[in-house]
Write a protein that holds these residues in place. Structure first.
Motif, mmCIF file in Angstrom:
data_model
loop_
_atom_site.group_PDB
_atom_site.id
_atom_site.type_symbol
_atom_site.label_atom_id
_atom_site.label_comp_id
_atom_site.label_asym_id
_atom_site.label_seq_id
_atom_site.Cartn_x
_atom_site.Cartn_y
_atom_site.Cartn_z
ATOM 1 N N ASP A 1 -47.726 1.034 -4.338
ATOM 2 C CA ASP A 1 -46.730 1.946 -4.291
ATOM 3 C C ASP A 1 -47.296 3.248 -5.270
ATOM 4 O O ASP A 1 -47.825 3.845 -4.665
ATOM 5 N N ASN B 1 -47.273 0.651 0.727
ATOM 6 C CA ASN B 1 -45.896 1.358 0.667
ATOM 7 C C ASN B 1 -45.805 2.644 0.764
ATOM 8 O O ASN B 1 -46.489 3.344 0.070
ATOM 9 N N LYS C 1 -44.349 6.401 0.410
ATOM 10 C CA LYS C 1 -42.937 7.087 0.301
ATOM 11 C C LYS C 1 -43.308 8.320 0.217
ATOM 12 O O LYS C 1 -44.260 9.047 -0.351
ATOM 13 N N ARG D 1 -43.431 10.425 -2.876
ATOM 14 C CA ARG D 1 -44.584 10.243 -3.874
ATOM 15 C C ARG D 1 -46.059 10.978 -3.669
ATOM 16 O O ARG D 1 -47.017 11.003 -4.203
ATOM 17 N N CYS E 1 -41.914 1.626 4.740
ATOM 18 C CA CYS E 1 -41.413 2.864 4.140
ATOM 19 C C CYS E 1 -40.576 2.267 2.928
ATOM 20 O O CYS E 1 -39.733 1.460 2.805
ATOM 21 N N GLY E 2 -41.129 3.056 1.749
ATOM 22 C CA GLY E 2 -40.353 2.581 0.495
ATOM 23 C C GLY E 2 -39.120 3.565 0.485
ATOM 24 O O GLY E 2 -38.873 4.422 1.325
ATOM 25 N N GLY E 3 -38.477 3.227 -0.593
ATOM 26 C CA GLY E 3 -37.196 4.120 -0.920
ATOM 27 C C GLY E 3 -37.222 4.431 -2.418
ATOM 28 O O GLY E 3 -37.795 3.808 -3.251
ATOM 29 N N MET E 4 -36.454 5.402 -2.472
ATOM 30 C CA MET E 4 -36.129 6.043 -3.688
ATOM 31 C C MET E 4 -34.470 6.084 -3.899
ATOM 32 O O MET E 4 -34.151 7.278 -4.549
ATOM 33 N N GLU F 1 -32.292 7.136 -1.888
ATOM 34 C CA GLU F 1 -31.956 8.244 -1.443
ATOM 35 C C GLU F 1 -30.553 8.163 -0.921
ATOM 36 O O GLU F 1 -29.765 7.241 -0.595
ATOM 37 N N ASN G 1 -36.359 9.065 6.086
ATOM 38 C CA ASN G 1 -37.281 7.860 5.864
ATOM 39 C C ASN G 1 -37.272 6.909 7.338
ATOM 40 O O ASN G 1 -38.054 6.381 7.573
#
Ligand code: SMG
Ligand code: MG
Length: 368
Positions: free
Chosen positions: A240, A262, A264, A267, A290-293, A295, A303
Protein backbone atom coordinates in the motif's frame (compact mmCIF):
# COMPACT_ATOMS: atom_id res chain seq x y z
CA UNK A 1 -12.40 23.54 -20.33
CA UNK A 2 -11.28 26.59 -18.37
CA UNK A 3 -11.05 26.44 -14.57
CA UNK A 4 -12.37 29.64 -13.07
CA UNK A 5 -12.75 28.99 -9.39
CA UNK A 6 -11.74 26.49 -6.71
CA UNK A 7 -13.30 26.53 -3.24
CA UNK A 8 -12.23 24.21 -0.42
CA UNK A 9 -14.88 23.06 2.04
CA UNK A 10 -13.29 21.68 5.18
CA UNK A 11 -15.74 19.32 6.85
CA UNK A 12 -15.89 17.36 10.10
CA UNK A 13 -17.71 14.04 9.93
CA UNK A 14 -18.14 12.01 13.12
CA UNK A 15 -17.42 8.28 12.67
CA UNK A 16 -19.94 5.68 13.79
CA UNK A 17 -17.13 4.09 15.87
CA UNK A 18 -13.48 5.04 16.42
CA UNK A 19 -11.15 3.76 13.68
CA UNK A 20 -7.87 2.58 15.21
CA UNK A 21 -4.82 1.49 13.25
CA UNK A 22 -1.18 0.86 14.16
CA UNK A 23 -0.53 4.60 13.63
CA UNK A 24 -3.40 6.21 15.47
CA UNK A 25 -7.07 6.50 16.24
CA UNK A 26 -9.70 8.69 14.60
CA UNK A 27 -13.05 9.63 16.09
CA UNK A 28 -14.08 11.92 13.27
CA UNK A 29 -12.93 12.55 9.76
CA UNK A 30 -11.41 15.92 8.82
CA UNK A 31 -12.11 16.15 5.09
CA UNK A 32 -11.27 18.75 2.47
CA UNK A 33 -13.74 18.76 -0.42
CA UNK A 34 -12.84 20.84 -3.45
CA UNK A 35 -15.49 22.54 -5.53
CA UNK A 36 -14.08 23.27 -8.98
CA UNK A 37 -16.06 25.55 -11.28
CA UNK A 38 -15.41 26.05 -14.97
CA UNK A 39 -15.95 29.16 -17.07
CA UNK A 40 -19.03 27.41 -18.50
CA UNK A 41 -20.48 27.20 -15.01
CA UNK A 42 -20.02 23.44 -14.60
CA UNK A 43 -19.08 22.31 -11.09
CA UNK A 44 -16.96 19.29 -10.20
CA UNK A 45 -16.03 17.85 -6.82
CA UNK A 46 -12.82 16.35 -5.50
CA UNK A 47 -11.87 14.93 -2.10
CA UNK A 48 -8.52 15.17 -0.38
CA UNK A 49 -7.90 11.96 1.55
CA UNK A 50 -5.32 13.39 3.94
CA UNK A 51 -6.13 13.70 7.65
CA UNK A 52 -5.55 16.28 10.36
CA UNK A 53 -2.19 14.74 11.23
CA UNK A 54 0.59 13.28 9.04
CA UNK A 55 0.34 9.72 10.38
CA UNK A 56 -0.60 7.50 7.43
CA UNK A 57 1.81 9.44 5.23
CA UNK A 58 3.53 12.84 5.35
CA UNK A 59 0.42 14.65 4.11
CA UNK A 60 -2.04 16.49 6.33
CA UNK A 61 -4.89 18.81 5.53
CA UNK A 62 -3.41 22.15 6.60
CA UNK A 63 -0.46 21.48 4.33
CA UNK A 64 -2.70 20.23 1.52
CA UNK A 65 -4.69 23.47 1.62
CA UNK A 66 -1.51 25.52 1.52
CA UNK A 67 0.05 23.61 -1.37
CA UNK A 68 -3.23 23.73 -3.26
CA UNK A 69 -3.62 27.47 -2.83
CA UNK A 70 -0.01 28.46 -3.46
CA UNK A 71 1.26 25.97 -6.00
CA UNK A 72 -1.35 23.65 -7.49
CA UNK A 73 -4.49 25.68 -8.20
CA UNK A 74 -2.48 28.50 -9.87
CA UNK A 75 -1.10 25.98 -12.37
CA UNK A 76 -4.57 25.21 -13.69
CA UNK A 77 -6.41 28.45 -13.22
CA UNK A 78 -7.66 30.36 -16.23
CA UNK A 79 -6.11 28.13 -18.86
CA UNK A 80 -7.84 26.04 -21.48
CA UNK A 81 -7.12 22.46 -20.62
CA UNK A 82 -8.02 18.88 -21.34
CA UNK A 83 -8.40 16.39 -18.48
CA UNK A 84 -5.37 14.42 -19.68
CA UNK A 85 -3.15 17.50 -19.31
CA UNK A 86 -3.82 17.89 -15.58
CA UNK A 87 -1.25 15.39 -14.22
CA UNK A 88 1.49 16.94 -16.39
CA UNK A 89 0.58 20.48 -15.34
CA UNK A 90 0.70 19.51 -11.65
CA UNK A 91 3.71 17.18 -11.90
CA UNK A 92 6.43 19.82 -11.41
CA UNK A 93 5.19 20.22 -7.83
CA UNK A 94 6.93 17.41 -5.97
CA UNK A 95 5.07 15.19 -3.55
CA UNK A 96 1.67 16.04 -2.06
CA UNK A 97 -0.13 13.36 -4.10
CA UNK A 98 -3.32 13.63 -2.04
CA UNK A 99 -3.56 17.37 -2.70
CA UNK A 100 -2.84 16.85 -6.41
CA UNK A 101 -5.31 13.97 -6.58
CA UNK A 102 -8.08 16.04 -5.00
CA UNK A 103 -7.68 18.82 -7.54
CA UNK A 104 -7.43 16.40 -10.44
CA UNK A 105 -10.64 14.70 -9.32
CA UNK A 106 -12.50 18.02 -9.16
CA UNK A 107 -11.37 18.83 -12.70
CA UNK A 108 -12.16 15.31 -13.92
CA UNK A 109 -15.66 15.49 -12.46
CA UNK A 110 -16.31 18.90 -14.02
CA UNK A 111 -14.94 17.83 -17.41
CA UNK A 112 -16.89 14.57 -17.49
CA UNK A 113 -20.08 16.28 -16.33
CA UNK A 114 -19.73 18.69 -19.22
CA UNK A 115 -19.42 15.70 -21.58
CA UNK A 116 -22.20 13.76 -19.86
CA UNK A 117 -19.83 10.83 -19.34
CA UNK A 118 -19.31 8.73 -16.20
CA UNK A 119 -15.93 8.39 -14.52
CA UNK A 120 -16.12 4.59 -14.76
CA UNK A 121 -16.67 4.76 -18.50
CA UNK A 122 -13.83 7.28 -18.89
CA UNK A 123 -11.39 5.14 -16.88
CA UNK A 124 -12.28 1.98 -18.79
CA UNK A 125 -14.47 0.19 -16.26
CA UNK A 126 -15.85 -3.21 -17.20
CA UNK A 127 -18.18 -3.94 -14.25
CA UNK A 128 -21.39 -2.29 -13.17
CA UNK A 129 -21.07 -3.44 -9.57
CA UNK A 130 -18.07 -4.27 -7.41
CA UNK A 131 -17.40 -6.79 -4.64
CA UNK A 132 -16.93 -5.04 -1.34
CA UNK A 133 -14.71 -5.71 1.62
CA UNK A 134 -14.50 -3.98 4.97
CA UNK A 135 -11.56 -2.80 7.04
CA UNK A 136 -11.81 -3.54 10.75
CA UNK A 137 -9.83 -1.41 13.18
CA UNK A 138 -8.12 -2.52 16.37
CA UNK A 139 -10.79 -2.44 19.09
CA UNK A 140 -10.55 0.45 21.51
CA UNK A 141 -10.60 -1.95 24.47
CA UNK A 142 -8.10 -4.41 22.91
CA UNK A 143 -10.63 -7.19 23.37
CA UNK A 144 -11.22 -10.16 21.11
CA UNK A 145 -14.89 -10.18 22.07
CA UNK A 146 -15.30 -6.62 20.78
CA UNK A 147 -13.50 -7.56 17.56
CA UNK A 148 -15.66 -10.64 16.98
CA UNK A 149 -18.78 -8.62 17.66
CA UNK A 150 -17.80 -5.99 15.10
CA UNK A 151 -16.77 -8.56 12.47
CA UNK A 152 -19.99 -10.43 13.06
CA UNK A 153 -21.98 -7.32 12.12
CA UNK A 154 -20.05 -6.98 8.87
CA UNK A 155 -20.34 -10.66 7.96
CA UNK A 156 -24.10 -10.45 8.56
CA UNK A 157 -24.24 -7.30 6.42
CA UNK A 158 -22.84 -9.42 3.57
CA UNK A 159 -19.31 -8.11 3.12
CA UNK A 160 -17.35 -10.34 0.77
CA UNK A 161 -14.03 -9.95 2.53
CA UNK A 162 -12.79 -8.85 5.94
CA UNK A 163 -9.52 -7.01 6.57
CA UNK A 164 -8.12 -6.85 10.07
CA UNK A 165 -5.78 -4.10 11.15
CA UNK A 166 -2.82 -5.64 12.96
CA UNK A 167 0.22 -4.43 14.92
CA UNK A 168 2.78 -6.08 17.19
CA UNK A 169 0.80 -7.56 20.08
CA UNK A 170 -2.43 -7.65 18.03
CA UNK A 171 -1.87 -10.05 15.18
CA UNK A 172 -1.83 -13.85 15.43
CA UNK A 173 -4.43 -14.09 18.19
CA UNK A 174 -7.13 -11.88 16.65
CA UNK A 175 -6.54 -13.41 13.21
CA UNK A 176 -6.92 -16.89 14.70
CA UNK A 177 -10.09 -15.87 16.55
CA UNK A 178 -11.73 -14.54 13.39
CA UNK A 179 -10.59 -17.47 11.26
CA UNK A 180 -11.90 -20.01 13.80
CA UNK A 181 -15.29 -18.34 13.96
CA UNK A 182 -15.61 -17.86 10.16
CA UNK A 183 -13.57 -20.63 8.51
CA UNK A 184 -14.61 -19.58 4.99
CA UNK A 185 -14.66 -15.80 5.06
CA UNK A 186 -12.07 -14.25 2.71
CA UNK A 187 -9.68 -12.65 5.18
CA UNK A 188 -6.60 -10.41 5.01
CA UNK A 189 -4.54 -8.24 7.36
CA UNK A 190 -2.99 -4.76 7.17
CA UNK A 191 -0.12 -3.60 9.42
CA UNK A 192 0.52 -0.09 8.06
CA UNK A 193 4.31 -0.59 8.32
CA UNK A 194 4.28 -1.62 11.99
CA UNK A 195 6.85 -4.44 11.65
CA UNK A 196 10.51 -4.74 10.65
CA UNK A 197 12.67 -7.36 8.93
CA UNK A 198 13.32 -8.78 12.40
CA UNK A 199 9.64 -9.84 12.53
CA UNK A 200 9.66 -11.99 9.39
CA UNK A 201 9.51 -15.30 11.28
CA UNK A 202 6.73 -13.98 13.48
CA UNK A 203 4.70 -12.76 10.48
CA UNK A 204 5.12 -16.14 8.79
CA UNK A 205 2.97 -17.57 11.58
CA UNK A 206 0.01 -15.92 9.83
CA UNK A 207 0.35 -18.45 7.00
CA UNK A 208 -1.81 -20.94 8.87
CA UNK A 209 -4.92 -18.74 8.50
CA UNK A 210 -5.26 -18.97 4.72
CA UNK A 211 -5.20 -15.19 4.21
CA UNK A 212 -5.71 -13.52 0.84
CA UNK A 213 -2.74 -11.27 1.55
CA UNK A 214 -0.73 -9.40 4.14
CA UNK A 215 -0.71 -5.65 3.45
CA UNK A 216 2.24 -3.32 4.01
CA UNK A 217 3.74 -5.12 7.00
CA UNK A 218 7.10 -3.30 6.92
CA UNK A 219 8.26 0.32 6.43
CA UNK A 220 7.41 1.75 3.05
CA UNK A 221 11.07 2.30 2.13
CA UNK A 222 12.06 -1.29 2.84
CA UNK A 223 11.44 -3.14 -0.40
CA UNK A 224 14.14 -5.67 0.47
CA UNK A 225 12.33 -6.46 3.72
CA UNK A 226 9.12 -7.09 1.80
CA UNK A 227 10.95 -9.25 -0.69
CA UNK A 228 12.52 -11.34 2.06
CA UNK A 229 9.09 -11.70 3.64
CA UNK A 230 7.52 -12.69 0.31
CA UNK A 231 10.20 -15.37 -0.09
CA UNK A 232 9.53 -16.69 3.42
CA UNK A 233 5.71 -16.53 3.51
CA UNK A 234 3.16 -18.47 1.50
CA UNK A 235 0.62 -15.65 1.99
CA UNK A 236 1.00 -13.06 -0.80
CA UNK A 237 2.60 -9.75 0.20
CA UNK A 238 0.61 -6.69 -0.86
CA UNK A 239 1.94 -3.14 -0.83
CA UNK A 240 0.00 0.00 0.00
CA UNK A 241 2.16 2.90 1.31
CA UNK A 242 5.22 1.85 -0.75
CA UNK A 243 3.43 2.30 -4.06
CA UNK A 244 3.52 6.00 -4.98
CA UNK A 245 3.31 5.85 -8.78
CA UNK A 246 3.13 3.44 -11.69
CA UNK A 247 6.93 3.47 -11.74
CA UNK A 248 7.23 2.51 -8.09
CA UNK A 249 4.63 -0.23 -8.59
CA UNK A 250 6.66 -1.58 -11.48
CA UNK A 251 9.89 -1.51 -9.43
CA UNK A 252 8.32 -3.21 -6.43
CA UNK A 253 6.70 -5.93 -8.53
CA UNK A 254 9.76 -6.62 -10.67
CA UNK A 255 11.99 -6.63 -7.58
CA UNK A 256 9.84 -9.30 -5.98
CA UNK A 257 8.61 -7.15 -3.09
CA UNK A 258 4.96 -7.13 -4.06
CA UNK A 259 2.60 -9.84 -5.30
CA UNK A 260 -0.63 -7.83 -5.05
CA UNK A 261 -1.14 -4.05 -5.20
CA UNK A 262 -3.51 -1.91 -3.16
CA UNK A 263 -4.38 1.07 -5.37
CA UNK A 264 -5.41 4.34 -3.75
CA UNK A 265 -5.71 7.30 -6.07
CA UNK A 266 -4.82 9.79 -3.34
CA UNK A 267 -1.54 8.01 -2.60
CA UNK A 268 -0.41 8.11 -6.25
CA UNK A 269 -1.59 11.63 -7.15
CA UNK A 270 -4.96 10.95 -8.75
CA UNK A 271 -7.19 8.62 -10.70
CA UNK A 272 -5.22 8.91 -13.94
CA UNK A 273 -2.04 7.70 -12.21
CA UNK A 274 -4.12 5.06 -10.41
CA UNK A 275 -5.17 3.75 -13.81
CA UNK A 276 -1.49 3.64 -14.84
CA UNK A 277 -0.71 1.58 -11.73
CA UNK A 278 -3.54 -0.76 -12.69
CA UNK A 279 -2.16 -1.07 -16.22
CA UNK A 280 1.37 -1.85 -15.02
CA UNK A 281 0.07 -4.55 -12.67
CA UNK A 282 -2.19 -5.91 -15.38
CA UNK A 283 0.75 -6.23 -17.77
CA UNK A 284 2.47 -8.42 -15.18
CA UNK A 285 -0.54 -10.49 -14.20
CA UNK A 286 -0.57 -8.96 -10.71
CA UNK A 287 -4.01 -8.61 -9.12
CA UNK A 288 -5.01 -5.26 -7.64
CA UNK A 289 -7.74 -4.01 -5.35
CA UNK A 290 -9.08 -0.61 -4.43
CA UNK A 291 -7.94 0.77 -1.09
CA UNK A 292 -9.93 3.19 1.01
CA UNK A 293 -9.16 6.32 3.01
CA UNK A 294 -12.44 6.62 4.90
CA UNK A 295 -13.83 8.70 2.05
CA UNK A 296 -17.10 10.56 1.99
CA UNK A 297 -19.46 9.78 -0.88
CA UNK A 298 -17.37 12.00 -3.17
CA UNK A 299 -14.21 9.90 -2.94
CA UNK A 300 -16.21 6.68 -2.50
CA UNK A 301 -17.96 7.26 -5.84
CA UNK A 302 -14.61 7.68 -7.56
CA UNK A 303 -13.21 4.55 -5.88
CA UNK A 304 -16.17 2.51 -7.11
CA UNK A 305 -15.48 3.75 -10.64
CA UNK A 306 -11.80 2.80 -10.32
CA UNK A 307 -12.66 -0.62 -8.89
CA UNK A 308 -14.67 -1.39 -12.02
CA UNK A 309 -11.45 -1.74 -14.07
CA UNK A 310 -10.55 -5.28 -15.17
CA UNK A 311 -7.63 -6.17 -12.87
CA UNK A 312 -9.49 -5.20 -9.69
CA UNK A 313 -10.17 -8.86 -9.07
CA UNK A 314 -10.06 -8.75 -5.25
CA UNK A 315 -12.74 -7.06 -3.13
CA UNK A 316 -11.71 -3.53 -2.15
CA UNK A 317 -12.05 -1.35 0.93
CA UNK A 318 -15.13 0.03 -0.81
CA UNK A 319 -17.55 -0.45 2.03
CA UNK A 320 -21.00 1.06 2.29
CA UNK A 321 -21.17 4.66 3.54
CA UNK A 322 -22.69 3.41 6.81
CA UNK A 323 -19.44 1.58 7.68
CA UNK A 324 -18.10 4.97 8.76
CA UNK A 325 -20.86 7.57 8.58
CA UNK A 326 -24.35 7.88 9.98
CA UNK A 327 -24.73 10.79 7.59
CA UNK A 328 -22.58 11.18 4.50
CA UNK A 329 -22.27 14.39 2.47
CA UNK A 330 -23.78 12.68 -0.60
CA UNK A 331 -26.59 10.17 -0.87
CA UNK A 332 -25.11 7.09 0.85
CA UNK A 333 -23.68 4.12 -1.02
CA UNK A 334 -25.52 1.03 0.12
CA UNK A 335 -24.27 -2.55 0.11
CA UNK A 336 -26.50 -5.04 -1.68
CA UNK A 337 -25.53 -8.71 -1.51
CA UNK A 338 -21.96 -7.67 -0.68
CA UNK A 339 -21.69 -5.42 -3.69
CA UNK A 340 -22.17 -1.76 -4.54
CA UNK A 341 -23.30 -0.42 -7.90
CA UNK A 342 -20.76 1.61 -9.84
CA UNK A 343 -22.22 5.10 -10.35
CA UNK A 344 -23.42 5.65 -13.89
CA UNK A 345 -24.31 9.35 -13.90
CA UNK A 346 -22.05 12.01 -15.43
CA UNK A 347 -18.70 12.46 -13.67
CA UNK A 348 -18.80 11.03 -10.15
CA UNK A 349 -22.53 10.47 -10.44
CA UNK A 350 -23.07 12.04 -7.02
CA UNK A 351 -22.72 15.51 -5.51
CA UNK A 352 -22.68 16.81 -1.95
CA UNK A 353 -26.17 17.60 -0.68
CA UNK A 354 -26.00 21.39 -0.11
CA UNK A 355 -27.76 21.44 3.28
CA UNK A 356 -25.71 18.53 4.62
CA UNK A 357 -22.49 20.04 3.30
CA UNK A 358 -23.32 23.35 4.97
CA UNK A 359 -23.97 21.62 8.28
CA UNK A 360 -20.74 19.60 8.20
CA UNK A 361 -18.52 22.45 7.00
CA UNK A 362 -16.25 24.01 9.59
CA UNK A 363 -14.30 26.31 7.26
CA UNK A 364 -14.46 27.46 3.68
CA UNK A 365 -11.40 28.65 1.75
CA UNK A 366 -11.45 30.47 -1.55
CA UNK A 367 -8.37 29.07 -3.30
CA UNK A 368 -8.47 31.39 -6.29
O1 SMG B 1 -11.89 3.51 3.75
O2 SMG B 1 -12.41 1.53 4.39
C1 SMG B 1 -11.68 2.51 4.39
C2 SMG B 1 -10.42 2.44 5.23
C3 SMG B 1 -9.55 1.34 4.77
O3 SMG B 1 -7.97 0.43 6.26
C4 SMG B 1 -8.22 1.30 5.47
N1 SMG B 1 -7.34 2.25 5.13
O4 SMG B 1 -3.86 1.57 5.20
O5 SMG B 1 -5.38 0.77 3.99
C5 SMG B 1 -5.05 1.50 4.90
C6 SMG B 1 -6.03 2.30 5.71
C7 SMG B 1 -5.64 3.72 5.89
C8 SMG B 1 -6.64 4.54 6.60
S1 SMG B 1 -6.00 6.08 7.03
C9 SMG B 1 -7.34 7.09 7.26
MG1 MG C 1 -3.32 -0.18 4.01
Amino acid sequence: MRIERVVAHRCALPLVRPFRTSFGREYARDVVLLEVTTADGVTGWGECVASTQPLYSHEFNDAALLVLERFLVPRLLGRDLQIEEVPGLLAPVRGHPMARGALELGVLDAGLRAEGRSLASYLGGVRDEVDCGVSVGIPDDDSLATLLDEVSGYVEAGYRRVKLKIQPGWDVEPTRAVRERWPDVPLQVDANQAYTRADIEHLAALDEFDLLLVEQPIHEDDLLGHRLLAERMATPVCLDESVLSAESAESAIDYGACEIVNIKAGRVGGYLEARRVHDVARGRGVPVWCGGMVETGVGRAANLALASLPSFTLPGDTSGSDRFYARDVTEPFVLRDGRIDVPTGPGLGVTPIPEVLAELTVARHELT
